[in-house]
Every structure is written in C-alpha cells, then in structure tokens.
Design a protein around this motif. Structure first.
Motif, PDB file in Angstrom:
ATOM      1  N   ILE A  60       0.854  -1.078   0.165  1.00 45.28           N
ATOM      2  CA  ILE A  60      -0.151   0.037  -0.020  1.00 45.28           C
ATOM      3  C   ILE A  60       0.821   1.383   0.049  1.00 45.28           C
ATOM      4  O   ILE A  60       0.664   2.245  -0.614  1.00 45.28           O
ATOM      5  N   ILE A  61       1.937   1.349   0.567  1.00 44.69           N
ATOM      6  CA  ILE A  61       2.977   2.136   0.531  1.00 44.69           C
ATOM      7  C   ILE A  61       3.527   2.781  -0.950  1.00 44.69           C
ATOM      8  O   ILE A  61       3.463   3.753  -1.315  1.00 44.69           O
ATOM      9  N   SER A  62       3.706   1.498  -1.577  1.00 46.52           N
ATOM     10  CA  SER A  62       4.171   2.027  -2.939  1.00 46.52           C
ATOM     11  C   SER A  62       2.982   2.421  -3.771  1.00 46.52           C
ATOM     12  O   SER A  62       3.219   3.131  -4.696  1.00 46.52           O
ATOM     13  N   VAL A  63       1.776   1.827  -3.619  1.00 45.34           N
ATOM     14  CA  VAL A  63       0.640   2.319  -4.454  1.00 45.34           C
ATOM     15  C   VAL A  63       0.281   3.804  -4.103  1.00 45.34           C
ATOM     16  O   VAL A  63       0.034   4.558  -4.800  1.00 45.34           O
ATOM     17  N   VAL A  64       0.198   4.316  -2.989  1.00 52.00           N
ATOM     18  CA  VAL A  64       0.146   5.574  -2.466  1.00 52.00           C
ATOM     19  C   VAL A  64       1.166   6.483  -3.159  1.00 52.00           C
ATOM     20  O   VAL A  64       0.856   7.644  -3.727  1.00 52.00           O
ATOM     21  N   SER A  65       2.386   6.021  -3.028  1.00 47.45           N
ATOM     22  CA  SER A  65       3.685   6.955  -3.296  1.00 47.45           C
ATOM     23  C   SER A  65       3.415   7.056  -4.794  1.00 47.45           C
ATOM     24  O   SER A  65       3.563   7.963  -5.471  1.00 47.45           O
ATOM     25  N   TYR A  66       3.262   6.191  -5.640  1.00 44.18           N
ATOM     26  CA  TYR A  66       3.091   6.029  -7.111  1.00 44.18           C
ATOM     27  C   TYR A  66       1.773   6.946  -7.488  1.00 44.18           C
ATOM     28  O   TYR A  66       1.922   7.860  -8.594  1.00 44.18           O
ATOM     29  N   LEU A  67       0.651   6.810  -6.773  1.00 46.95           N
ATOM     30  CA  LEU A  67      -0.472   7.962  -7.153  1.00 46.95           C
ATOM     31  C   LEU A  67      -0.088   9.264  -6.847  1.00 46.95           C
ATOM     32  O   LEU A  67      -0.371   9.996  -7.813  1.00 46.95           O
ATOM     33  N   LEU A  68       0.575   9.527  -5.916  1.00 47.65           N
ATOM     34  CA  LEU A  68       0.651  11.013  -5.415  1.00 47.65           C
ATOM     35  C   LEU A  68       1.992  11.268  -6.656  1.00 47.65           C
ATOM     36  O   LEU A  68       1.868  12.582  -6.805  1.00 47.65           O
ATOM     37  N   LEU A  69       2.829  10.507  -6.851  1.00 43.95           N
ATOM     38  CA  LEU A  69       3.952  10.750  -7.710  1.00 43.95           C
ATOM     39  C   LEU A  69       3.453  11.377  -9.021  1.00 43.95           C
ATOM     40  O   LEU A  69       3.657  12.356  -9.695  1.00 43.95           O
ATOM     41  N   THR A  70       2.349  10.414  -9.433  1.00 48.40           N
ATOM     42  CA  THR A  70       1.663  10.606 -10.797  1.00 48.40           C
ATOM     43  C   THR A  70       0.942  11.866 -10.752  1.00 48.40           C
ATOM     44  O   THR A  70       1.093  12.703 -11.617  1.00 48.40           O
ATOM     45  N   CYS A  71       0.267  12.226  -9.587  1.00 47.23           N
ATOM     46  CA  CYS A  71      -0.233  13.425  -9.299  1.00 47.23           C
ATOM     47  C   CYS A  71       0.554  14.813  -9.524  1.00 47.23           C
ATOM     48  O   CYS A  71       0.295  15.690 -10.087  1.00 47.23           O
ATOM     49  N   LEU A  72       1.593  14.543  -8.882  1.00 49.44           N
ATOM     50  CA  LEU A  72       2.489  15.664  -8.699  1.00 49.44           C
ATOM     51  C   LEU A  72       3.288  15.852 -10.396  1.00 49.44           C
ATOM     52  O   LEU A  72       3.597  17.026 -10.657  1.00 49.44           O
ATOM     53  N   CYS A  73       3.466  14.804 -11.172  1.00 49.01           N
ATOM     54  CA  CYS A  73       4.120  14.898 -12.158  1.00 49.01           C
ATOM     55  C   CYS A  73       3.095  15.627 -13.067  1.00 49.01           C
ATOM     56  O   CYS A  73       3.536  16.481 -13.919  1.00 49.01           O
ATOM     57  N   VAL A  74       1.852  15.449 -13.073  1.00 50.15           N
ATOM     58  CA  VAL A  74       1.092  16.077 -13.911  1.00 50.15           C
ATOM     59  C   VAL A  74       0.695  17.572 -13.546  1.00 50.15           C
ATOM     60  O   VAL A  74       1.011  18.577 -14.414  1.00 50.15           O
ATOM     61  N   THR A  75       0.515  17.945 -12.250  1.00 48.99           N
ATOM     62  CA  THR A  75       0.409  19.071 -11.782  1.00 48.99           C
ATOM     63  C   THR A  75       1.695  20.031 -11.997  1.00 48.99           C
ATOM     64  O   THR A  75       1.711  21.357 -12.398  1.00 48.99           O
ATOM     65  N   ILE A  76       2.781  19.511 -11.502  1.00 47.30           N
ATOM     66  CA  ILE A  76       3.924  20.208 -11.679  1.00 47.30           C
ATOM     67  C   ILE A  76       4.364  20.654 -13.311  1.00 47.30           C
ATOM     68  O   ILE A  76       4.739  21.764 -13.694  1.00 47.30           O
ATOM     69  N   THR A  77       4.092  19.799 -14.332  1.00 48.08           N
ATOM     70  CA  THR A  77       4.156  19.933 -15.432  1.00 48.08           C
ATOM     71  C   THR A  77       3.159  20.923 -16.231  1.00 48.08           C
ATOM     72  O   THR A  77       3.561  21.788 -16.871  1.00 48.08           O
ATOM     73  N   PHE A  78       2.057  20.667 -15.661  1.00 50.45           N
ATOM     74  CA  PHE A  78       1.110  21.729 -16.249  1.00 50.45           C
ATOM     75  C   PHE A  78       1.205  23.223 -15.582  1.00 50.45           C
ATOM     76  O   PHE A  78       1.108  24.178 -16.494  1.00 50.45           O
ATOM     77  N   ARG A  79       1.800  23.191 -14.191  1.00 54.35           N
ATOM     78  CA  ARG A  79       2.192  24.569 -13.752  1.00 54.35           C
ATOM     79  C   ARG A  79       3.398  25.396 -14.453  1.00 54.35           C
ATOM     80  O   ARG A  79       3.399  26.328 -14.915  1.00 54.35           O
ATOM     81  N   VAL A  80       4.496  24.590 -14.643  1.00 58.70           N
ATOM     82  CA  VAL A  80       5.664  24.866 -15.679  1.00 58.70           C
ATOM     83  C   VAL A  80       5.097  25.465 -16.957  1.00 58.70           C
ATOM     84  O   VAL A  80       5.652  26.369 -17.452  1.00 58.70           O
ATOM     85  N   TYR A  81       4.292  24.532 -17.514  1.00 56.27           N
ATOM     86  CA  TYR A  81       3.920  24.934 -18.923  1.00 56.27           C
ATOM     87  C   TYR A  81       2.943  26.308 -18.877  1.00 56.27           C
ATOM     88  O   TYR A  81       3.324  27.112 -19.854  1.00 56.27           O
ATOM     89  N   LYS A  82       2.211  26.346 -18.009  1.00 54.37           N
ATOM     90  CA  LYS A  82       1.427  27.770 -18.032  1.00 54.37           C
ATOM     91  C   LYS A  82       2.120  28.894 -17.545  1.00 54.37           C
ATOM     92  O   LYS A  82       2.163  29.930 -18.275  1.00 54.37           O
ATOM     93  N   ALA A  83       3.428  28.732 -16.924  1.00 57.92           N
ATOM     94  CA  ALA A  83       4.255  29.898 -16.572  1.00 57.92           C
ATOM     95  C   ALA A  83       4.928  30.313 -17.792  1.00 57.92           C
ATOM     96  O   ALA A  83       5.445  31.042 -17.846  1.00 57.92           O
ATOM     97  N   VAL A  84       5.346  29.267 -18.508  1.00 59.87           N
ATOM     98  CA  VAL A  84       6.191  29.473 -19.657  1.00 59.87           C
ATOM     99  C   VAL A  84       5.327  30.243 -20.893  1.00 59.87           C
ATOM    100  O   VAL A  84       5.531  31.045 -21.475  1.00 59.87           O
ATOM    101  N   ILE A  85       4.035  29.548 -20.904  1.00 59.46           N
ATOM    102  CA  ILE A  85       3.070  30.422 -21.554  1.00 59.46           C
ATOM    103  C   ILE A  85       2.799  31.754 -21.424  1.00 59.46           C
ATOM    104  O   ILE A  85       2.938  32.660 -22.105  1.00 59.46           O
TER     105      ILE A  85
END
Length: 218
Positions: A60-85
């Motif tokens: 369960i630790i790995s599942v939660v970690s991967y879920l949060l990591l996936t979410c962070l990858c999406v939100t950070i990428t979108f945040r940086v993309y919008k900042a560049v735009i």
C-alpha cells in the motif's frame, strides 16, 4: 400546543440532518453505480479497480507513493507549462490552480457529526444482531448464519481479502448494466432461487423440535 407539535416535527427521523445526509450519500452512490453520469462512473471504476489491483501486487505504501507521484508529475508539468506560456505571451493570468486553491475544502463538524451519529446507529444494530444470532435467540436465523459462514470458509480458501474487494468492485459497477439489459431473465432467476431457498428453509424448520421452532407473530 403549537410548540409541542413543532418540536415533534423537528425531531422526526425524516427531517433530521443525520438521515438527510445519509440519504444524500446513498443517492450519490446509487447514481455512481448505476452509471447515471457515465464519465464519472467510468473514472471511479477505473481508479478503484486500478488501486485494488495495484494493492494486490505491491504494498500500500508503494501504491500511495506512485499515485501521489503521478499526480505531482501532472500538476508540476502543467504549472511549468502555464508559466512558460504566460512568460512568452506576457500575460498575467496568475496561478492556473488558483480557483482550486481558493476553494474551501475543510470538513466541518456539522458535516461529520450526522455521519457519526448514523454510523453509531448501525454499529449498535450490528452488535445487537450479532448477540441475537450467536446466542441463538431464533434457531432458524442462527442456522442461516451458520450456513453463510460455512460457505465463506470455502470462499476464503479460494480468494483473499483483496481479491474479494476487486470482485465486489467489478460487481458493483457491472451488475447494474447487466441487470438493465437482462432484467426479465434475472428477475425470474432470483424469484426461482428465492422460492427454492424458502422451501428448503421451511422443510428444515418443520423438522425442528416444537420448542425451538420460529415463533410466528400474527
């Protein structure tokens, strides 16, 4: 006189905040499982099934970690993309998640208290029913429980807890769709199984000694 009638009306179960909150939750769950909003139901089914299957493979630790990591990858990428735009277009749109950050998501005591009160009602009911069945207040009901537990021993030998949760998840989301397509056949099958079960139970009850037969209330 008016005060007493108004107070009795305010204490009625139909108007209590606890029952209304539970009804809203049940209604939302039924809407989800019955695919009233297909996109929401598909997303919930996909996420729940993915999480359960992942839990059956890794911790369960790995599942939660991967879920949060996936979410962070999406939100950070979108945040940086919008900042560049915004830098390229020299716009001042601000933070892309500002509306979500400003939204109040805190859980109030008024929301939690009715759910706790309703949960206590079900817990107390479960305790009373467990005592009634284990201490054989009604032989037929206790025999039913014994049969169910006997069947559960075979189910437990084949499936583990997570496998049962995965199966339950699939059944909850898929059975309404199947039932809508095969309603008449399923109703006929359920009616046939129920009549046979009641017939077998009646035969068993008739063979019990008179002192322990189910007491019939007219």
């Amino acid at each position: 006189m008016a005060d007493s009638s108004s107070s009795s009306h305010s204490l009625s179960p139909s108007s209590s905040p606890s029952s209304s909150s539970v009804r809203r939750i049940i209604h939302s769950a039924l809407q989800l499982f019955c695919w009233k909003q297909p996109k929401t139901s598909a997303a919930a089914f996909g996420v729940s099934l993915t999480v359960l299957v992942s839990l059956s493979k890794v911790s369960i630790i790995s599942v939660v970690s991967y879920l949060l990591l996936t979410c962070l990858c999406v939100t950070i990428t979108f945040r940086v993309y919008k900042a560049v735009i915004q830098a390229v277009q020299k716009s001042e749109e601000g933070h892309p998640f500002k509306s979500l950050l400003d939204r109040d998501i805190s859980v109030s005591s008024e929301t939690v208290r009715p759910l706790i009160d309703q949960g206590l009602i079900h817990v107390n009911w479960f305790i009373c029913q467990t005592r009634r069945l284990l201490l054989v207040e009604d032989v037929v009901d206790s025999v039913k429980l014994a049969v169910v537990m006997w069947l559960m021993t075979y189910i437990g030998a084949v499936f583990n807890g997570l496998s049962l949760l995965i199966l339950a998840d699939v059944v909850l989301f898929m059975s309404p769709l199947i039932y809508q397509k095969k309603k008449s056949q399923i109703d006929e099958l359920i009616k046939s199984v129920r009549s046979r079960f009641e017939e077998t139970l009646m035969k068993l009850q008739n063979r019990l000694p008179g002192a322990v037969k189910r007491t019939k209330t007219g």
